[in-house]
Write a protein that holds these residues in place. Sequence first.
Motif, mmCIF file in Angstrom:
data_model
loop_
_atom_site.group_PDB
_atom_site.id
_atom_site.type_symbol
_atom_site.label_atom_id
_atom_site.label_comp_id
_atom_site.label_asym_id
_atom_site.label_seq_id
_atom_site.Cartn_x
_atom_site.Cartn_y
_atom_site.Cartn_z
ATOM 1 N N ILE A 166 0.861 -1.192 0.000
ATOM 2 C CA ILE A 166 0.000 0.000 0.000
ATOM 3 C C ILE A 166 0.891 1.235 0.000
ATOM 4 C CG2 ILE A 166 -1.758 1.275 1.276
ATOM 5 C CD1 ILE A 166 -2.643 -1.467 2.400
ATOM 6 N N GLU A 167 0.617 2.149 -0.888
ATOM 7 C CA GLU A 167 1.468 3.325 -1.052
ATOM 8 C C GLU A 167 1.330 4.260 0.140
ATOM 9 O OE1 GLU A 167 2.288 6.890 -4.326
ATOM 10 O OE2 GLU A 167 0.547 5.569 -4.509
ATOM 11 N N CYS A 168 2.452 4.659 0.698
ATOM 12 C CA CYS A 168 2.505 5.627 1.795
ATOM 13 C C CYS A 168 3.354 6.814 1.323
ATOM 14 C CB CYS A 168 3.105 5.002 3.052
ATOM 15 S SG CYS A 168 2.226 3.542 3.654
ATOM 16 N N ASP A 169 2.694 7.864 0.862
ATOM 17 C CA ASP A 169 3.427 9.000 0.319
ATOM 18 C C ASP A 169 3.249 10.227 1.211
ATOM 19 O OD1 ASP A 169 0.798 9.505 -0.118
ATOM 20 O OD2 ASP A 169 0.922 9.585 -2.303
ATOM 21 N N LYS A 170 3.812 11.335 0.759
ATOM 22 C CA LYS A 170 3.761 12.572 1.539
ATOM 23 C C LYS A 170 2.342 13.101 1.677
ATOM 24 C CE LYS A 170 8.408 14.028 0.135
ATOM 25 N NZ LYS A 170 9.193 15.064 -0.579
ATOM 26 N N GLU A 171 1.538 12.879 0.658
ATOM 27 C CA GLU A 171 0.156 13.384 0.725
ATOM 28 C C GLU A 171 -0.609 12.739 1.866
ATOM 29 O OE1 GLU A 171 -3.818 13.701 -2.148
ATOM 30 O OE2 GLU A 171 -1.935 12.867 -2.923
ATOM 31 N N ILE A 172 -0.462 11.424 2.011
ATOM 32 C CA ILE A 172 -1.140 10.733 3.109
ATOM 33 C C ILE A 172 -0.561 11.169 4.452
ATOM 34 C CG2 ILE A 172 -1.482 8.472 4.174
ATOM 35 C CD1 ILE A 172 -1.774 7.277 1.433
ATOM 36 N N LEU A 173 0.762 11.305 4.512
ATOM 37 C CA LEU A 173 1.384 11.744 5.762
ATOM 38 C C LEU A 173 0.891 13.128 6.153
ATOM 39 C CD1 LEU A 173 3.458 11.333 8.035
ATOM 40 C CD2 LEU A 173 5.194 12.280 6.505
ATOM 41 N N ASN A 174 0.763 14.031 5.198
ATOM 42 C CA ASN A 174 0.296 15.385 5.507
ATOM 43 C C ASN A 174 -1.148 15.381 5.998
ATOM 44 O OD1 ASN A 174 2.763 16.444 4.736
ATOM 45 N ND2 ASN A 174 2.119 16.909 2.654
ATOM 46 N N GLU A 175 -1.983 14.524 5.409
ATOM 47 C CA GLU A 175 -3.358 14.421 5.888
ATOM 48 C C GLU A 175 -3.402 13.913 7.322
ATOM 49 O OE1 GLU A 175 -6.096 12.345 3.454
ATOM 50 O OE2 GLU A 175 -5.505 13.344 1.598
ATOM 51 N N VAL A 176 -2.568 12.937 7.628
ATOM 52 C CA VAL A 176 -2.529 12.387 8.982
ATOM 53 C C VAL A 176 -2.034 13.448 9.970
ATOM 54 C CG1 VAL A 176 -1.345 10.728 10.453
ATOM 55 C CG2 VAL A 176 -2.280 9.996 8.248
ATOM 56 N N VAL A 177 -0.980 14.161 9.602
ATOM 57 C CA VAL A 177 -0.431 15.192 10.493
ATOM 58 C C VAL A 177 -1.444 16.304 10.717
ATOM 59 C CG1 VAL A 177 1.374 16.940 10.709
ATOM 60 C CG2 VAL A 177 1.949 14.658 9.869
ATOM 61 N N LYS A 178 -2.131 16.715 9.672
ATOM 62 C CA LYS A 178 -3.145 17.760 9.811
ATOM 63 C C LYS A 178 -4.275 17.318 10.731
ATOM 64 C CE LYS A 178 -6.149 20.746 7.037
ATOM 65 N NZ LYS A 178 -6.611 21.077 5.670
ATOM 66 N N SER A 179 -4.676 16.052 10.611
ATOM 67 C CA SER A 179 -5.734 15.529 11.473
ATOM 68 C C SER A 179 -5.292 15.486 12.931
ATOM 69 C CB SER A 179 -6.137 14.130 11.003
ATOM 70 O OG SER A 179 -7.070 13.546 11.876
ATOM 71 N N LEU A 180 -4.071 15.038 13.175
ATOM 72 C CA LEU A 180 -3.572 14.983 14.558
ATOM 73 C C LEU A 180 -3.434 16.375 15.152
ATOM 74 C CD1 LEU A 180 -0.838 12.186 14.281
ATOM 75 C CD2 LEU A 180 -3.138 11.989 15.206
ATOM 76 N N CYS A 181 -2.932 17.311 14.376
ATOM 77 C CA CYS A 181 -2.792 18.683 14.877
ATOM 78 C C CYS A 181 -4.149 19.310 15.147
ATOM 79 C CB CYS A 181 -2.004 19.534 13.887
ATOM 80 S SG CYS A 181 -0.272 19.069 13.727
ATOM 81 N N GLY A 182 -5.152 18.953 14.344
ATOM 82 C CA GLY A 182 -6.494 19.448 14.603
ATOM 83 C C GLY A 182 -7.063 18.938 15.908
ATOM 84 N N LEU A 183 -6.594 17.778 16.371
ATOM 85 C CA LEU A 183 -7.011 17.220 17.661
ATOM 86 C C LEU A 183 -6.067 17.617 18.791
ATOM 87 C CD1 LEU A 183 -7.906 13.632 16.433
ATOM 88 C CD2 LEU A 183 -9.506 15.445 17.037
ATOM 89 N N ARG A 184 -5.151 18.566 18.505
ATOM 90 C CA ARG A 184 -4.167 19.062 19.485
ATOM 91 C C ARG A 184 -3.191 17.967 19.927
ATOM 92 N NH1 ARG A 184 -6.246 24.068 21.054
ATOM 93 N NH2 ARG A 184 -4.801 24.265 22.781
ATOM 94 N N LEU A 185 -2.971 16.987 19.059
ATOM 95 C CA LEU A 185 -1.975 15.942 19.315
ATOM 96 C C LEU A 185 -0.705 16.284 18.535
ATOM 97 C CD1 LEU A 185 -4.349 12.847 18.956
ATOM 98 C CD2 LEU A 185 -3.502 13.850 21.083
ATOM 99 N N VAL A 186 -0.151 17.455 18.840
ATOM 100 C CA VAL A 186 0.969 17.968 18.056
ATOM 101 C C VAL A 186 2.254 17.226 18.371
ATOM 102 C CG1 VAL A 186 2.009 20.095 17.212
ATOM 103 C CG2 VAL A 186 -0.179 20.183 18.375
ATOM 104 N N GLU A 187 2.487 16.902 19.632
ATOM 105 C CA GLU A 187 3.700 16.172 20.012
ATOM 106 C C GLU A 187 3.741 14.816 19.320
ATOM 107 O OE1 GLU A 187 6.213 17.179 21.693
ATOM 108 O OE2 GLU A 187 5.479 19.090 22.499
ATOM 109 N N GLU A 188 2.599 14.141 19.282
ATOM 110 C CA GLU A 188 2.543 12.845 18.623
ATOM 111 C C GLU A 188 2.772 12.976 17.117
ATOM 112 O OE1 GLU A 188 0.490 14.068 20.727
ATOM 113 O OE2 GLU A 188 0.270 12.689 22.422
#
Length: 465
Positions: A166-188
């Motif tokens: 399964i392809e894991c590229d920067k686009e997916i990583l950015n979506e995941v990071v944006k979602s975590l930051c939206g939940l205030r899970l910035v350290e994670e």
Amino acid sequence: MQNDSETKTNPHKTPAKPLSPRLANPQSPVDPAHLLRVCTILYQQQNSPEPCLHSNLNSLSFNLTHEFFLQVCNNFPLSWRPVYLFYQYTQQANPTLAHTAVSLNKMLDVVGKSRNIDLFWELINEMGRRRLVNHVTFIIALKTLAKARELKKCVEFFHVMSSRGIECDKEILNEVVKSLCGLRLVEEARFVVFKLKEMIGVDGVTYKCLIDGFCDVGDLVEASKIWNLMVDEGFDPCVGAVEKMMETLFKTNRDVEAMTLFKMMRVKRMGDLGLSGYRLVIEWTCKKGKVENARVVFDEMRERGIEADSLTLGALVYGLLARRRVNEAYGIVEGIEKPDIRVPWVNEGAVEGHMGKRGRKGKDPLVNFDTIFVGGLVKAGKSLEATKYVERATKRGLEVPRFNYNQFLHYYSNEEGVAMFEEVGKKLREAGMVDLADIFQRYGERMATRDRRRNRAVESLVERT
């Protein structure tokens, strides 16, 4: 067919002729009665042996569809056991339903919310083997594992998906990071980014999400570190990241640093500086009482040909009215061809400055603003300008609100109102309008509090004695 009441009261009872679920048209709606029966059995027998549960489910007549499975998951949003048991039923006892990434993501979300990490990890691996994974799966997986502080599994999840092809590229990583930051899970989110930096890589969007996340939680130190790291790696901070840093600096009363950042944008990246950046500076400088600086920025924006929107004009008018610079505020409002000032805090601030905290509040924001602004002009002694403005308001189709005596009495139905009516009554008597003075005096007596009425009654008794 088995009686419905018997099914609800005794789910263990076997009907004369059991009917197996059948796959129906995916477009057909879900029968609420069938859904209730299935969910009732799943809830009541979630701790029963699997053969018994499957036998009772087979005794029901319902259309097993993709939508039906989603509705079952919706009925148990925080309970993993009924959902997982029904999933096992669709796979073992009656494998007529072909699951998709949508249905498995729904089940995965329920299991994740119930914090069953072991089962959650098992389902993730199964979805990877079946290659039923999309970007929503990544977001649900990282969100659940990060909340549970399973940081190593967060990183391992990407390796597992990559090993399944399964392809894991920067686009997916950015979506995941944006979602975590939206939940205030910035350290994670930062931990995941740095651990996957060699495997996937990062770009300016990744760093922007981290900067926004640290700014949202108020950690300017970490936000500055990410900023410096981004610059060192050759990425230019986007306008959104710059504005987010400026806004956070203003919020934390570090105005000098915010203005330094704004000046840097004006010198090095003037072409990227647009309306949003100017509006941000104007709003915050007006809030801080630095109207002169806001006016300079506003003039520069107009010289560049950038048209101010209602929020920018509202912020500037608010700042000028708060400093009692009515003429300048009037000049700005008069230059608006199509007034559309719809900022609630502008109205509240102007009301407090002009009429106190009991200002009139109209339904139409334009009428509300016009009422406040005309009142400010009258208070400043600009009767002619106020008349002209009322004429303009009438010509553009707005009805000038009339004086509402009921609201007027409501606003002054307190101790201040009693004193006000007594004072007005005295002045009317001095002017020879005795009848009107009596009316205001009666209003004042009606609005007196219980203590004042009691004291007045006592005083009248003393006078009689």
